[in-house]
Design a protein around this motif. Sequence first.
Motif, PDB file in Angstrom:
ATOM      1  N   VAL A  39      -1.471   3.866  -1.588  1.00  0.00           N
ATOM      2  CA  VAL A  39      -1.291   4.818  -0.494  1.00  0.00           C
ATOM      3  C   VAL A  39      -2.130   4.347   0.685  1.00  0.00           C
ATOM      4  O   VAL A  39      -3.357   4.237   0.578  1.00  0.00           O
ATOM      5  CB  VAL A  39      -1.707   6.236  -0.914  1.00  0.00           C
ATOM      6  CG1 VAL A  39      -1.502   7.222   0.238  1.00  0.00           C
ATOM      7  CG2 VAL A  39      -0.929   6.687  -2.143  1.00  0.00           C
ATOM      8  N   THR A  40      -1.486   4.045   1.802  1.00  0.00           N
ATOM      9  CA  THR A  40      -2.235   3.606   2.984  1.00  0.00           C
ATOM     10  C   THR A  40      -2.814   4.821   3.695  1.00  0.00           C
ATOM     11  O   THR A  40      -2.141   5.838   3.872  1.00  0.00           O
ATOM     12  CB  THR A  40      -1.357   2.785   3.932  1.00  0.00           C
ATOM     13  OG1 THR A  40      -0.198   3.540   4.294  1.00  0.00           O
ATOM     14  CG2 THR A  40      -0.898   1.507   3.246  1.00  0.00           C
ATOM     15  N   LEU A  41      -4.073   4.693   4.119  1.00  0.00           N
ATOM     16  CA  LEU A  41      -4.849   5.823   4.642  1.00  0.00           C
ATOM     17  C   LEU A  41      -5.256   5.633   6.095  1.00  0.00           C
ATOM     18  O   LEU A  41      -6.252   6.185   6.540  1.00  0.00           O
ATOM     19  CB  LEU A  41      -6.099   6.026   3.779  1.00  0.00           C
ATOM     20  CG  LEU A  41      -5.872   6.155   2.273  1.00  0.00           C
ATOM     21  CD1 LEU A  41      -7.215   6.154   1.539  1.00  0.00           C
ATOM     22  CD2 LEU A  41      -5.078   7.410   1.945  1.00  0.00           C
ATOM     23  N   GLY A  42      -4.510   4.841   6.843  1.00  0.00           N
ATOM     24  CA  GLY A  42      -4.844   4.615   8.239  1.00  0.00           C
ATOM     25  C   GLY A  42      -6.180   3.917   8.375  1.00  0.00           C
ATOM     26  O   GLY A  42      -6.436   2.890   7.736  1.00  0.00           O
ATOM     27  N   SER A  43      -7.069   4.474   9.174  1.00  0.00           N
ATOM     28  CA  SER A  43      -8.364   3.839   9.435  1.00  0.00           C
ATOM     29  C   SER A  43      -9.287   3.860   8.226  1.00  0.00           C
ATOM     30  O   SER A  43     -10.354   3.231   8.252  1.00  0.00           O
ATOM     31  CB  SER A  43      -9.054   4.521  10.621  1.00  0.00           C
ATOM     32  OG  SER A  43      -9.270   5.895  10.339  1.00  0.00           O
ATOM     33  N   ASP A  44      -8.891   4.560   7.144  1.00  0.00           N
ATOM     34  CA  ASP A  44      -9.703   4.587   5.922  1.00  0.00           C
ATOM     35  C   ASP A  44      -9.295   3.513   4.926  1.00  0.00           C
ATOM     36  O   ASP A  44      -9.912   3.397   3.863  1.00  0.00           O
ATOM     37  CB  ASP A  44      -9.629   5.961   5.252  1.00  0.00           C
ATOM     38  CG  ASP A  44     -10.325   7.037   6.066  1.00  0.00           C
ATOM     39  OD1 ASP A  44     -11.339   6.711   6.724  1.00  0.00           O
ATOM     40  OD2 ASP A  44      -9.858   8.189   6.070  1.00  0.00           O
ATOM     41  N   GLY A  45      -8.238   2.745   5.216  1.00  0.00           N
ATOM     42  CA  GLY A  45      -7.850   1.656   4.330  1.00  0.00           C
ATOM     43  C   GLY A  45      -6.667   2.002   3.458  1.00  0.00           C
ATOM     44  O   GLY A  45      -5.676   2.583   3.915  1.00  0.00           O
ATOM     45  N   ALA A  46      -6.739   1.685   2.166  1.00  0.00           N
ATOM     46  CA  ALA A  46      -5.645   1.956   1.235  1.00  0.00           C
ATOM     47  C   ALA A  46      -6.211   2.220  -0.151  1.00  0.00           C
ATOM     48  O   ALA A  46      -7.223   1.626  -0.554  1.00  0.00           O
ATOM     49  CB  ALA A  46      -4.663   0.784   1.192  1.00  0.00           C
ATOM     50  N   LEU A  47      -5.541   3.100  -0.895  1.00  0.00           N
ATOM     51  CA  LEU A  47      -5.974   3.506  -2.228  1.00  0.00           C
ATOM     52  C   LEU A  47      -4.955   3.001  -3.242  1.00  0.00           C
ATOM     53  O   LEU A  47      -3.786   3.378  -3.197  1.00  0.00           O
ATOM     54  CB  LEU A  47      -6.095   5.032  -2.305  1.00  0.00           C
ATOM     55  CG  LEU A  47      -6.628   5.618  -3.609  1.00  0.00           C
ATOM     56  CD1 LEU A  47      -8.125   5.325  -3.739  1.00  0.00           C
ATOM     57  CD2 LEU A  47      -6.378   7.120  -3.660  1.00  0.00           C
ATOM     58  N   LEU A  48      -5.400   2.149  -4.159  1.00  0.00           N
ATOM     59  CA  LEU A  48      -4.519   1.550  -5.162  1.00  0.00           C
ATOM     60  C   LEU A  48      -4.691   2.252  -6.502  1.00  0.00           C
ATOM     61  O   LEU A  48      -5.808   2.369  -7.019  1.00  0.00           O
ATOM     62  CB  LEU A  48      -4.847   0.059  -5.319  1.00  0.00           C
ATOM     63  CG  LEU A  48      -4.171  -0.676  -6.476  1.00  0.00           C
ATOM     64  CD1 LEU A  48      -2.656  -0.735  -6.269  1.00  0.00           C
ATOM     65  CD2 LEU A  48      -4.750  -2.076  -6.651  1.00  0.00           C
ATOM     66  N   CYS A  49      -3.579   2.695  -7.067  1.00  0.00           N
ATOM     67  CA  CYS A  49      -3.555   3.256  -8.417  1.00  0.00           C
ATOM     68  C   CYS A  49      -2.605   2.394  -9.244  1.00  0.00           C
ATOM     69  O   CYS A  49      -1.400   2.343  -8.963  1.00  0.00           O
ATOM     70  CB  CYS A  49      -3.074   4.703  -8.413  1.00  0.00           C
ATOM     71  SG  CYS A  49      -4.203   5.822  -7.543  1.00  0.00           S
ATOM     72  N   ASP A  50      -3.159   1.706 -10.252  1.00  0.00           N
ATOM     73  CA  ASP A  50      -2.366   0.733 -11.002  1.00  0.00           C
ATOM     74  C   ASP A  50      -2.326   1.011 -12.493  1.00  0.00           C
ATOM     75  O   ASP A  50      -2.126   0.106 -13.300  1.00  0.00           O
ATOM     76  CB  ASP A  50      -2.902  -0.677 -10.762  1.00  0.00           C
ATOM     77  CG  ASP A  50      -4.364  -0.817 -11.200  1.00  0.00           C
ATOM     78  OD1 ASP A  50      -4.956   0.185 -11.645  1.00  0.00           O
ATOM     79  OD2 ASP A  50      -4.898  -1.933 -11.092  1.00  0.00           O
ATOM     80  N   GLY A  51      -2.508   2.261 -12.892  1.00  0.00           N
ATOM     81  CA  GLY A  51      -2.455   2.613 -14.300  1.00  0.00           C
ATOM     82  C   GLY A  51      -3.802   2.642 -14.969  1.00  0.00           C
ATOM     83  O   GLY A  51      -3.928   3.153 -16.080  1.00  0.00           O
ATOM     84  N   THR A  52      -4.835   2.087 -14.336  1.00  0.00           N
ATOM     85  CA  THR A  52      -6.173   2.165 -14.889  1.00  0.00           C
ATOM     86  C   THR A  52      -6.777   3.530 -14.565  1.00  0.00           C
ATOM     87  O   THR A  52      -6.249   4.288 -13.746  1.00  0.00           O
ATOM     88  CB  THR A  52      -7.070   1.052 -14.326  1.00  0.00           C
ATOM     89  OG1 THR A  52      -7.128   1.174 -12.900  1.00  0.00           O
ATOM     90  CG2 THR A  52      -6.513  -0.318 -14.684  1.00  0.00           C
ATOM     91  N   CYS A  53      -7.884   3.829 -15.201  1.00  0.00           N
ATOM     92  CA  CYS A  53      -8.481   5.158 -15.028  1.00  0.00           C
ATOM     93  C   CYS A  53      -9.028   5.374 -13.624  1.00  0.00           C
ATOM     94  O   CYS A  53      -8.991   6.482 -13.092  1.00  0.00           O
ATOM     95  CB  CYS A  53      -9.601   5.359 -16.054  1.00  0.00           C
ATOM     96  SG  CYS A  53      -9.038   5.387 -17.764  1.00  0.00           S
ATOM     97  N   THR A  54      -9.538   4.313 -13.008  1.00  0.00           N
ATOM     98  CA  THR A  54     -10.235   4.447 -11.732  1.00  0.00           C
ATOM     99  C   THR A  54      -9.434   3.803 -10.609  1.00  0.00           C
ATOM    100  O   THR A  54      -9.084   2.624 -10.704  1.00  0.00           O
ATOM    101  CB  THR A  54     -11.619   3.784 -11.804  1.00  0.00           C
ATOM    102  OG1 THR A  54     -12.337   4.323 -12.916  1.00  0.00           O
ATOM    103  CG2 THR A  54     -12.407   4.030 -10.525  1.00  0.00           C
ATOM    104  N   PRO A  55      -9.114   4.557  -9.545  1.00  0.00           N
ATOM    105  CA  PRO A  55      -8.398   3.950  -8.410  1.00  0.00           C
ATOM    106  C   PRO A  55      -9.294   2.979  -7.663  1.00  0.00           C
ATOM    107  O   PRO A  55     -10.526   3.044  -7.748  1.00  0.00           O
ATOM    108  CB  PRO A  55      -8.021   5.146  -7.539  1.00  0.00           C
ATOM    109  CG  PRO A  55      -9.046   6.184  -7.867  1.00  0.00           C
ATOM    110  CD  PRO A  55      -9.399   5.983  -9.316  1.00  0.00           C
TER     111      PRO A  55
END
Length: 485
Positions: free
Chosen positions: A243-259
């Motif tokens: 999920v791209t967050l604009g000036s905050d960067g991007a959050l990756l969720c790939d099936g692991t417990c921690t994004p």
Amino acid sequence: MTAGEGARRVRGAAPGGRSDGPLVVVGDVLLDIDIVGAASRLCPDAPVPVIDHADERPRPGGAGLAALLAAAEGREVVLVTALADDEPGHRLRALLEPHLEVAAFHLHGGTPCKLRIQAEGRSVARLDVGDGRAQDGPIGPSVTAALSRAGAVLVSDYGRGVTGHAAIRSLLEGLAGRVPVVWDPHPRGEPPVHGTRLMTPNEDEAARLAAAHGAEITGTGLAPSTRRARHLAEAWGLEAVAVTLGSDGALLCDGTCTPYLAPAESVPPYGTPDCCGAGDSFAARATEVLADGGGLAEAVGEGVRRASAFVHGGAAGAVASRLADTGSPEMRPPSEVADAWDVVERTRRTGGTVVATGGCFDLLHAGHVALFQQARRLGDCLIVCVNSDRSVRRRKGPGRPVTPAEDRVRVLRALTDVDATLVFDEDTPEPLLDRLRPDIWVKGADYSGAALPEAGTVRANGGEIVLLPFMEGRSTTRMLKEESS
């Protein structure tokens, strides 16, 4: 670069390895036109600005922009899309074909066009025309051949029907799992095919897509984006969602417990940056990394860095300017030097005041920070000119600098009051200031009464010199002496 002139072969990679083939961008293409001019008066019959000396700057939009940005990196790129046989469609072909291969089938209706009217770097109005949509039907051998030899695929969905075409979806379903497929979605578009490796919605798109699938997720911070990403990945059988967050960067969720959060580089605090096309830049770079065998975290991190540099460099509007000026879409490298001149250009274009200061800044201390805070208040941007390592050694001796220039610059750029940095190799910043031409050159009051070698250069270019208070006892040399005693 043309598709047939020395285009570099791309390494397409599924999770298990690499395979030869071009980067194929699939999606809807729009014609974006910036009409750029100056506004100094209102229309006599309505309270609207009159745009004088207007300059028309066309560029490909949608999937066309994503493909153009990937091709600008020297890759072999094929764009699979639907094009109409009309004047805007012909203009799109003319803009795209010098840089990449176009494999197109028929677009029903008129080419979608977006016209942005801008004055002094700000949008005044936008006009959208063209109702064209891709519909099921023949796609032709060039489209089939392009997808059959793809090394990686970026699906750039703009809700105009290409990703819903039955034959296109069938080909994409056959590719997912064999080569990396990155899906940049649209709320009015189609769901990604099963096996897509990475989907890249922005926050709003993720919320709308999750809600459409029965997940009304609310909250604050990163938690809602994390939950939406996981919901979409599970619902559509995706390996990962970023999920791209604009000036905050991007959050990756790939099936692991921690994004995984990939933070963006800070956006300069001068004005509101143009972010048009940042998502395309992010998705294109992420696809390139996966095509070259990189992992998901690397792809997302590189995507954020490329998108940050893209916004710093003027975003999609700068692509149009480069196409008009040079015929090339190539963006300048994401370097500190490029950013600094962009800051200066934008500040001057809006009538702002350019402030600059300089020094070694070997060990950053409270005196430096106070100087930057005071200097930034004098104008609309602050450029810090930094002595290179060789320059510091000549001035301070073989034991200096303690901190290399690359690290000094990184620390300086992290400060809120510093808009950009420039490194110079000479003993004095005179040659750099001759080009920079700051309106105000700032030094600490400890230089009071001293002859500044750069003073003549600053004043010859119409600038003034201002001395600001310094904090007694704060200096790198003194700190190092105290440490060694």
